[in-house]
Write an enzyme that holds these catalytic residues in place. Structure first.
Site, PDB file in Angstrom:
ATOM      1  N   ASP A  35       0.855  -1.190   0.000  1.00  0.00           N
ATOM      2  CA  ASP A  35       0.000   0.000   0.000  1.00  0.00           C
ATOM      3  C   ASP A  35       0.890   1.239   0.000  1.00  0.00           C
ATOM      4  O   ASP A  35       1.894   1.280   0.712  1.00  0.00           O
ATOM      5  CB  ASP A  35      -0.903  -0.019   1.241  1.00  0.00           C
ATOM      6  N   ILE A  36       0.520   2.246  -0.790  1.00  0.00           N
ATOM      7  CA  ILE A  36       1.337   3.462  -0.856  1.00  0.00           C
ATOM      8  C   ILE A  36       1.117   4.374   0.351  1.00  0.00           C
ATOM      9  O   ILE A  36       1.887   5.301   0.559  1.00  0.00           O
ATOM     10  CB  ILE A  36       1.104   4.250  -2.166  1.00  0.00           C
ATOM     11  N   ASN A  98     -12.861  -3.181   2.607  1.00  0.00           N
ATOM     12  CA  ASN A  98     -13.733  -2.014   2.739  1.00  0.00           C
ATOM     13  C   ASN A  98     -14.693  -2.037   1.555  1.00  0.00           C
ATOM     14  O   ASN A  98     -14.262  -2.181   0.413  1.00  0.00           O
ATOM     15  CB  ASN A  98     -12.922  -0.717   2.720  1.00  0.00           C
ATOM     16  N   GLY A 104     -14.737   3.481   3.795  1.00  0.00           N
ATOM     17  CA  GLY A 104     -13.363   3.850   3.487  1.00  0.00           C
ATOM     18  C   GLY A 104     -12.839   3.330   2.155  1.00  0.00           C
ATOM     19  O   GLY A 104     -11.653   3.479   1.876  1.00  0.00           O
ATOM     20  N   GLN A 105     -13.693   2.733   1.323  1.00  0.00           N
ATOM     21  CA  GLN A 105     -13.222   2.265   0.027  1.00  0.00           C
ATOM     22  C   GLN A 105     -12.990   3.469  -0.882  1.00  0.00           C
ATOM     23  O   GLN A 105     -13.884   4.294  -1.073  1.00  0.00           O
ATOM     24  CB  GLN A 105     -14.218   1.302  -0.624  1.00  0.00           C
ATOM     25  N   HIS A 111     -10.508  -5.412  -3.113  1.00  0.00           N
ATOM     26  CA  HIS A 111      -9.154  -5.644  -2.606  1.00  0.00           C
ATOM     27  C   HIS A 111      -9.195  -5.918  -1.111  1.00  0.00           C
ATOM     28  O   HIS A 111     -10.032  -5.387  -0.388  1.00  0.00           O
ATOM     29  CB  HIS A 111      -8.228  -4.458  -2.913  1.00  0.00           C
ATOM     30  N   HIS A 113      -6.995  -5.731   2.365  1.00  0.00           N
ATOM     31  CA  HIS A 113      -5.852  -5.145   3.053  1.00  0.00           C
ATOM     32  C   HIS A 113      -5.311  -6.204   4.011  1.00  0.00           C
ATOM     33  O   HIS A 113      -6.071  -6.740   4.830  1.00  0.00           O
ATOM     34  CB  HIS A 113      -6.274  -3.932   3.888  1.00  0.00           C
TER      35      HIS A 113
END
Length: 125
Positions: A35-36, A98, A104-105, A111, A113
């Site tokens: 994750d960035i 999410n 929070g998507q 995907h 997390h």
């Protein structure tokens, strides 16, 4: 059509190699990358290569892909040494999907997390 790449989807562009990502694993059906904007010392996203808007859509339209994503989440956790297996040193990990902006998507490609590397209290936040 479900599973077809979407031209305006960031994660579809990562799958296609059009946008760079730090990929940690790739299978025939999934890609896992860092994750960035990590929310934990280990924060990796596991995505299906096919485009599904969210986890609910993925589960309804491609349940085998849900299994692939979750299996890869476990493999990533083991490789990152956050999985607790056979009394190993891992701290444990959380897998979060999410679904929807209120949850929070921000990228509308299903995907998971994979979060770990520190204590993860419940409830999150």
């Amino acid at each position: 059509m479900p599973g077809e790449p979407q031209a305006d989807c960031l994660f579809c562009k990562i799958v296609a190699g059009e946008v760079p990502a730090t990929v940690v694993r790739e299978t025939e059906t999934t890609v896992a990358f860092r994750d960035i904007n990590p929310q934990a010392p280990t924060h990796i996203l596991v995505i299906p290569k096919g485009h599904y808007a969210d986890a609910a859509t993925l589960a309804a339209e491609a349940p085998q892909l849900v299994a692939d994503v979750l299996r890869e989440a476990g493999t990533v956790a083991a490789e990152e040494k956050i999985a607790v297996r056979d009394g190993g040193p891992g701290t444990g990990y959380r897998v979060v999907f999410n679904t929807g902006t209120g949850a929070g998507q921000t990228v509308f490609h299903a995907h998971a997390h994979v979060l770990g590397g520190r204590g993860l209290n419940w409830p999150p936040g």
